[in-house]
Design a protein around this motif. Sequence first.
Motif, PDB file in Angstrom:
ATOM      1  N   LEU A 208      -0.344  -8.692 -18.207  1.00 27.68           N
ATOM      2  CA  LEU A 208       0.566  -8.212 -19.257  1.00 27.68           C
ATOM      3  C   LEU A 208       0.699  -9.248 -20.383  1.00 27.68           C
ATOM      4  O   LEU A 208       0.755  -8.883 -21.566  1.00 27.68           O
ATOM      5  CB  LEU A 208       1.938  -7.892 -18.657  1.00 27.68           C
ATOM      6  CG  LEU A 208       1.980  -6.710 -17.679  1.00 27.68           C
ATOM      7  CD1 LEU A 208       3.382  -6.536 -17.110  1.00 27.68           C
ATOM      8  CD2 LEU A 208       1.537  -5.417 -18.351  1.00 27.68           C
ATOM      9  N   TYR A 221       1.135  -0.269 -22.750  1.00 24.27           N
ATOM     10  CA  TYR A 221       1.962   0.939 -22.557  1.00 24.27           C
ATOM     11  C   TYR A 221       1.120   2.028 -21.909  1.00 24.27           C
ATOM     12  O   TYR A 221       1.307   2.353 -20.741  1.00 24.27           O
ATOM     13  CB  TYR A 221       2.494   1.383 -23.910  1.00 24.27           C
ATOM     14  CG  TYR A 221       3.481   2.529 -23.892  1.00 24.27           C
ATOM     15  CD1 TYR A 221       4.635   2.484 -23.127  1.00 24.27           C
ATOM     16  CD2 TYR A 221       3.268   3.655 -24.688  1.00 24.27           C
ATOM     17  CE1 TYR A 221       5.552   3.538 -23.144  1.00 24.27           C
ATOM     18  CE2 TYR A 221       4.190   4.706 -24.721  1.00 24.27           C
ATOM     19  CZ  TYR A 221       5.323   4.642 -23.946  1.00 24.27           C
ATOM     20  OH  TYR A 221       6.228   5.683 -23.970  1.00 24.27           O
ATOM     21  N   GLY A 224      -0.959   0.280 -19.658  1.00 24.04           N
ATOM     22  CA  GLY A 224       0.005  -0.437 -18.823  1.00 24.04           C
ATOM     23  C   GLY A 224       0.513   0.383 -17.653  1.00 24.04           C
ATOM     24  O   GLY A 224       0.804  -0.154 -16.580  1.00 24.04           O
ATOM     25  N   VAL A 225       0.625   1.692 -17.840  1.00 21.17           N
ATOM     26  CA  VAL A 225       1.138   2.519 -16.737  1.00 21.17           C
ATOM     27  C   VAL A 225       0.149   2.545 -15.564  1.00 21.17           C
ATOM     28  O   VAL A 225       0.550   2.742 -14.417  1.00 21.17           O
ATOM     29  CB  VAL A 225       1.474   3.959 -17.176  1.00 21.17           C
ATOM     30  CG1 VAL A 225       2.527   3.948 -18.272  1.00 21.17           C
ATOM     31  CG2 VAL A 225       0.242   4.721 -17.605  1.00 21.17           C
ATOM     32  N   TYR A 227      -1.773  -0.184 -14.966  1.00 16.42           N
ATOM     33  CA  TYR A 227      -1.692  -1.543 -14.414  1.00 16.42           C
ATOM     34  C   TYR A 227      -0.533  -1.693 -13.431  1.00 16.42           C
ATOM     35  O   TYR A 227      -0.621  -2.426 -12.459  1.00 16.42           O
ATOM     36  CB  TYR A 227      -1.517  -2.570 -15.543  1.00 16.42           C
ATOM     37  CG  TYR A 227      -2.622  -2.586 -16.576  1.00 16.42           C
ATOM     38  CD1 TYR A 227      -3.898  -2.115 -16.278  1.00 16.42           C
ATOM     39  CD2 TYR A 227      -2.400  -3.095 -17.852  1.00 16.42           C
ATOM     40  CE1 TYR A 227      -4.903  -2.121 -17.216  1.00 16.42           C
ATOM     41  CE2 TYR A 227      -3.406  -3.124 -18.804  1.00 16.42           C
ATOM     42  CZ  TYR A 227      -4.654  -2.622 -18.493  1.00 16.42           C
ATOM     43  OH  TYR A 227      -5.653  -2.633 -19.433  1.00 16.42           O
ATOM     44  N   ILE A 228       0.583  -1.020 -13.720  1.00 15.29           N
ATOM     45  CA  ILE A 228       1.743  -1.184 -12.846  1.00 15.29           C
ATOM     46  C   ILE A 228       1.691  -0.256 -11.633  1.00 15.29           C
ATOM     47  O   ILE A 228       2.469  -0.435 -10.691  1.00 15.29           O
ATOM     48  CB  ILE A 228       3.064  -0.918 -13.609  1.00 15.29           C
ATOM     49  CG1 ILE A 228       3.102   0.518 -14.164  1.00 15.29           C
ATOM     50  CG2 ILE A 228       3.270  -1.959 -14.712  1.00 15.29           C
ATOM     51  CD1 ILE A 228       4.408   0.897 -14.821  1.00 15.29           C
ATOM     52  N   TYR A 306       8.872   0.254 -20.403  1.00 11.59           N
ATOM     53  CA  TYR A 306       8.567   1.132 -19.285  1.00 11.59           C
ATOM     54  C   TYR A 306       7.806   0.414 -18.173  1.00 11.59           C
ATOM     55  O   TYR A 306       7.967   0.725 -16.991  1.00 11.59           O
ATOM     56  CB  TYR A 306       7.764   2.354 -19.756  1.00 11.59           C
ATOM     57  CG  TYR A 306       7.554   3.350 -18.648  1.00 11.59           C
ATOM     58  CD1 TYR A 306       8.621   4.091 -18.139  1.00 11.59           C
ATOM     59  CD2 TYR A 306       6.300   3.531 -18.076  1.00 11.59           C
ATOM     60  CE1 TYR A 306       8.448   4.970 -17.091  1.00 11.59           C
ATOM     61  CE2 TYR A 306       6.114   4.418 -17.027  1.00 11.59           C
ATOM     62  CZ  TYR A 306       7.187   5.133 -16.545  1.00 11.59           C
ATOM     63  OH  TYR A 306       7.013   6.001 -15.493  1.00 11.59           O
ATOM     64  N   THR A 307       6.986  -0.571 -18.555  1.00 13.08           N
ATOM     65  CA  THR A 307       6.223  -1.285 -17.537  1.00 13.08           C
ATOM     66  C   THR A 307       7.086  -2.309 -16.800  1.00 13.08           C
ATOM     67  O   THR A 307       6.557  -3.120 -16.033  1.00 13.08           O
ATOM     68  CB  THR A 307       5.005  -1.991 -18.164  1.00 13.08           C
ATOM     69  OG1 THR A 307       5.444  -2.770 -19.284  1.00 13.08           O
ATOM     70  CG2 THR A 307       3.968  -0.986 -18.619  1.00 13.08           C
ATOM     71  N   LYS A 308       8.417  -2.244 -17.026  1.00 15.33           N
ATOM     72  CA  LYS A 308       9.336  -3.154 -16.322  1.00 15.33           C
ATOM     73  C   LYS A 308      10.320  -2.382 -15.430  1.00 15.33           C
ATOM     74  O   LYS A 308      11.247  -2.963 -14.892  1.00 15.33           O
ATOM     75  CB  LYS A 308      10.111  -3.995 -17.346  1.00 15.33           C
ATOM     76  CG  LYS A 308       9.242  -4.673 -18.397  1.00 15.33           C
ATOM     77  CD  LYS A 308       8.208  -5.581 -17.764  1.00 15.33           C
ATOM     78  CE  LYS A 308       7.269  -6.267 -18.737  1.00 15.33           C
ATOM     79  NZ  LYS A 308       6.700  -5.520 -19.823  1.00 15.33           N
TER      80      LYS A 308
END
Length: 433
Positions: A208, A221, A224-225, A227-228, A306-308
């Motif tokens: 990140l 984002y 990123g969704v 990645y998480i 959102y990725t948190k």
Amino acid sequence: MADPKEAIKEKSMNLQKDMLAKQFHDLGKAKELGKKVVYTFVPGNLTELILSFDMLPVYPEINALQSGMRKKSGSYIKDAEKMGYSEDVCTYVKCDIGMMLNGNIGPTGEKLPSPDLLLLSYTGCFTFLKWFENLERLYPGVPVAMLHTPYQEDGKITQDQIDYMVKQLKEDVIPKMEKVSGKKYDQTRLSKMMENSVKAEDLLVKVLESAKNVPSPIDAYFAGVYYIGPIFTAFRGTEAAVEYYTELWNEVQERMRLGLGPVTPEGEIKEQKFRLVVEGPPNWTNFREFWKIFYDMGAVIVASSYTKVGGVYDLGFRHDPKEPLESLSKYCMGVYTNMNLPQRVGLLEKYVKEYKADGFLINSIKSCNSFSAGQLMIMREIEQRTGVPVGFIESDLVDPRYFSYANIKNRLESYFQMLGQRKIILKQEGVLA
């Protein structure tokens, strides 16, 4: 609109696809294999604890968003509304209820098993309480374990709050897990899993934070969704998660070495004209079209809230194998949705400054009060504190009736034109190189 071309995928994406396929396959065979199943939520989840009892977690939000991406959510939502659920109810809830009404067939086409335990870890979203009240009615007799997570009203986590949560884990959650699974709590095994959690969390933060580079090698984002995905759901604490994040980090490092931009379904972003920080979940029913608007405008998302939702690891939190229950408690209380509004503003301000963003954008979700409450205040504060232009669009999680492609595209094009004009002015004034 032309048919989308085949999406470009890297090795880590295929790795994750295989992990998810196996997860849903295992769920489909759970009863046959004698595995117990726990329904629970993503923010503040207790994945390592569930896995330490050899039980399988199911996340209703993940099923809903997967159904949204596969164009199945619209009919599920309508079926739930026919049953009496209001138009204003969270569409994750209605999609989940609708899916159950239609045989509980999961996103991959395999029937999901009924729960053996409903584990409600409540982290800042009141809807979670009502959601599980409904599940309790749909699955009568299934035990419910509730982990009440204190909200960070004062912006800090106190020792009293940690003790309160550990007490709940010891006196309610773990005894119910022991009874359902038929196994005793094994702290040594839980700690061992958390060693894997720490490795994966370290790697995710590196990925990140790579977006601080110019050009950014990732989109924090839309990409990123993905990645998480493993760390926020069923794989945190597993060797498979460590393997996935090791491969992902290797790919990101290679893109940084070559000066390449993010991989998107349309291809690599060649010219990164705009760097943005985004607040709010994405729309899932038109995910690729939504992402493509940004791709076409040369916009890359360098950080997002959102990725948190499943952990703010970039603020330094790590699961602690030496104090597993205390660590789980701190984790639940620390996730983004459990932070108060001043904390959220501070975090987003930090992102805008540290990631050198050109703008700040809010995607306000019609049916998600947990995210949408306070967003206009957040927008004003970020504009005043950072000076970057702010933008505001509206859509929904998985209700296709609330994604208007033309309206969103028009708003974003106007926003990007403003960002472009501002860059020209700043260059003329010698502020930008």
